[in-house]
Motif scaffolding. Structure first.
Motif, PDB file in Angstrom:
ATOM      1  N   LEU B 191       0.846  -1.194   0.000  1.00 36.78           N
ATOM      2  CA  LEU B 191       0.000   0.000   0.000  1.00 36.78           C
ATOM      3  C   LEU B 191       0.882   1.244   0.000  1.00 36.78           C
ATOM      4  O   LEU B 191       0.652   2.189  -0.777  1.00 36.78           O
ATOM      5  CB  LEU B 191      -0.903  -0.023   1.241  1.00 36.78           C
ATOM      6  N   GLY B 192       1.877   1.231   0.853  1.00 37.56           N
ATOM      7  CA  GLY B 192       2.818   2.354   0.878  1.00 37.56           C
ATOM      8  C   GLY B 192       3.484   2.544  -0.473  1.00 37.56           C
ATOM      9  O   GLY B 192       3.581   3.658  -0.983  1.00 37.56           O
ATOM     10  N   LYS B 193       3.911   1.446  -1.072  1.00 36.57           N
ATOM     11  CA  LYS B 193       4.570   1.530  -2.381  1.00 36.57           C
ATOM     12  C   LYS B 193       3.641   2.117  -3.439  1.00 36.57           C
ATOM     13  O   LYS B 193       4.042   2.978  -4.231  1.00 36.57           O
ATOM     14  CB  LYS B 193       5.030   0.129  -2.812  1.00 36.57           C
ATOM     15  N   THR B 194       2.403   1.657  -3.459  1.00 37.19           N
ATOM     16  CA  THR B 194       1.446   2.115  -4.467  1.00 37.19           C
ATOM     17  C   THR B 194       1.206   3.617  -4.347  1.00 37.19           C
ATOM     18  O   THR B 194       1.115   4.328  -5.342  1.00 37.19           O
ATOM     19  CB  THR B 194       0.119   1.337  -4.321  1.00 37.19           C
ATOM     20  N   VAL B 195       1.124   4.100  -3.119  1.00 34.21           N
ATOM     21  CA  VAL B 195       0.886   5.533  -2.921  1.00 34.21           C
ATOM     22  C   VAL B 195       2.151   6.344  -3.217  1.00 34.21           C
ATOM     23  O   VAL B 195       2.078   7.423  -3.797  1.00 34.21           O
ATOM     24  CB  VAL B 195       0.343   5.802  -1.508  1.00 34.21           C
ATOM     25  N   LEU B 196       3.306   5.805  -2.847  1.00 31.26           N
ATOM     26  CA  LEU B 196       4.553   6.513  -3.161  1.00 31.26           C
ATOM     27  C   LEU B 196       4.755   6.642  -4.669  1.00 31.26           C
ATOM     28  O   LEU B 196       5.213   7.668  -5.167  1.00 31.26           O
ATOM     29  CB  LEU B 196       5.751   5.790  -2.544  1.00 31.26           C
ATOM     30  N   GLN B 197       4.415   5.598  -5.424  1.00 32.18           N
ATOM     31  CA  GLN B 197       4.523   5.657  -6.884  1.00 32.18           C
ATOM     32  C   GLN B 197       3.654   6.776  -7.431  1.00 32.18           C
ATOM     33  O   GLN B 197       4.050   7.531  -8.310  1.00 32.18           O
ATOM     34  CB  GLN B 197       4.059   4.329  -7.501  1.00 32.18           C
TER      35      GLN B 197
END
Lengths: 282, 282
Positions: B191-197
């Motif tokens: 989830l963190g990765k998806t939002v950071l992208q």
């Protein structure tokens, strides 16, 4: 500020009522709710003083706080009902469709598109509390479309409630919210589902759940009546966010399957950046 | 209880040290850490009184609190070093491989396989605190394989720290933990990765993140040095859990794509059962 009318007396509508009553002791707050029990609870809890189907003509502000799929019809109906010195704002989690709907409406200037970034996993009037909105971000869309004098009324209320205003266009709002709010709810609901499926075989699983599980699954307690409409109203943006999420999960899965410890570590280290960002913002 | 030796002075090892020092004022606690800075911090913070590479022969308990992939070698090495009245327990998040490794070991009776369900998203000696373990569940595997007298020493420590003991076999432990802990960490990291992208394009996204996002993404702050080894050590169980999760997400995605509001609502209502279970357990 003399009269506020609130339609939808749940967590958000109720919290606006409680906070407004505290900040403006002489204010008259009326309201309505499609659920008779909620309406009675709201009166008993002091959220509203009077049940009323439609706002009085001299109402300062009407707050629309019903599920996302009901707001289109409700906004049109309410604009028809209100007097010319009434501001109407909604607190829905999606903004693009509503703004498009009233773009050419003769009373467009009496509407303000708003979204407070505030909530809990609970719902209904009994979940409402006066401090829910305190120092929360309130997103405002298409501010320039609202009448200047009526905006002043909104600012009076928002300032009294310590809301921190942010401004953006409705499409940008909906795209962002799909990532930082709607996707979180989906990930949490599906995590809950996956563990509940497992629990059918193995009964004591929750005995072993620590604070990490509780934190990630908390939003799975949220109200389906509120969330199903948000998911369909903001469908396109949510599908983009969800596809990105599933794709990241699948790629991460392959690294686990390959026992690629250093690949996993590198990827998680990259995501750790979120520490700085979250600690900064919160 | 006179002497404890702790190998790995991070969040868990450090918290054991601080709690034991508080409950047993006369105890001597020594320890080691592969990281020289951590070792020095642990001394400065009062986690250990003395740095020592190996436990003294008359040590009552040795606690192994290093990352999951280092525990196999460390357990074998430690069993070789200890005197016959020393109990060794580890606090790793996976138990099956360790138990299999020492099943036929001549000093098997001096080992206790343990896992406290306690942690935060932070790591290192500075993240340790004496109350971390207070009233937390401590899972014990293959209790019957440990010497009776040495078990008494473990009980003395665990009771003093208010740990609530649960017993299960190591395979059951690893299967359960994949669902209620390891999967939560993966969902949060991705989830963190998806939002950071997403944030690479759109800078203000975190301004709009509410408490829901903070809660679901909290575990993405966790230590990769701790988590990469857990994911590979418990690979098979985690792949089962993760495949179930991705499959649930994909099916939910189809309901969103079809604007199936009532299907989404029914599914979320079903998952709301988690309210009762979580509120009961916590």
């Amino acid at each position: 500020m003399k009269k506020i009318h609130i339609i939808g007396l749940g967590l958000l509508g109720g919290s606006f009522g409680l906070a407004a009553a505290k900040k403006f002791p002489d204010i008259l707050i009326s309201g309505s709710d499609a659920d008779e029990k909620n309406l009675q609870d709201a009166i008993n809890l002091g959220i509203i003083q009077e049940a009323k189907d439609a706002p009085d003509a001299d109402t300062d502000i009407v707050i629309l706080a019903t599920p996302a799929d009901t707001l289109n019809d409700l906004l049109l109906k309410t604009l028809d009902q209100v007097g010319e010195n009434t501001l109407v704002f909604d607190v829905g989690s999606t903004k693009a469709k509503l703004c498009a709907l009233v773009a050419e409406h003769p009373k467009r200037k009496q509407y303000l598109a708003a979204h407070p970034i505030a909530g809990t996993e609970y719902s209904g009037p009994k979940a409402a509390f006066g401090d829910l909105l305190d120092r929360k971000v309130m997103i405002i869309c298409e501010l320039e479309q609202t009448d200047l004098g009526l905006k002043e009324k909104a600012y009076e209320l928002f300032d009294a409630l310590n809301l921190k205003l942010r401004f953006m266009d409705p499409e940008e709002h909906d795209r962002h919210l799909a990532f930082v709010s709607h996707l979180s709810h989906i990930s949490s609901f599906m995590l809950g589902k996956t563990v509940l499926q497992k629990m059918e075989d193995e009964k004591n699983i929750f005995d072993m759940a620590g604070s990490g599980f509780a934190s990630t699954v908390r939003l799975a307690k949220s109200s389906p009546a509120m969330w199903a409409p948000i998911l369909t109203e903001n469908k396109d943006n949510i599908l983009t966010a969800l596809d990105g999420y599933i794709s990241n999960l699948s790629a991460f899965r392959e690294k686990i399957a390959a026992s690629d410890g250093s690949g996993l570590s590198d990827e998680m280290t990259e995501v750790n950046k979120i520490r700085d960002i979250l600690d900064l913002e919160k």
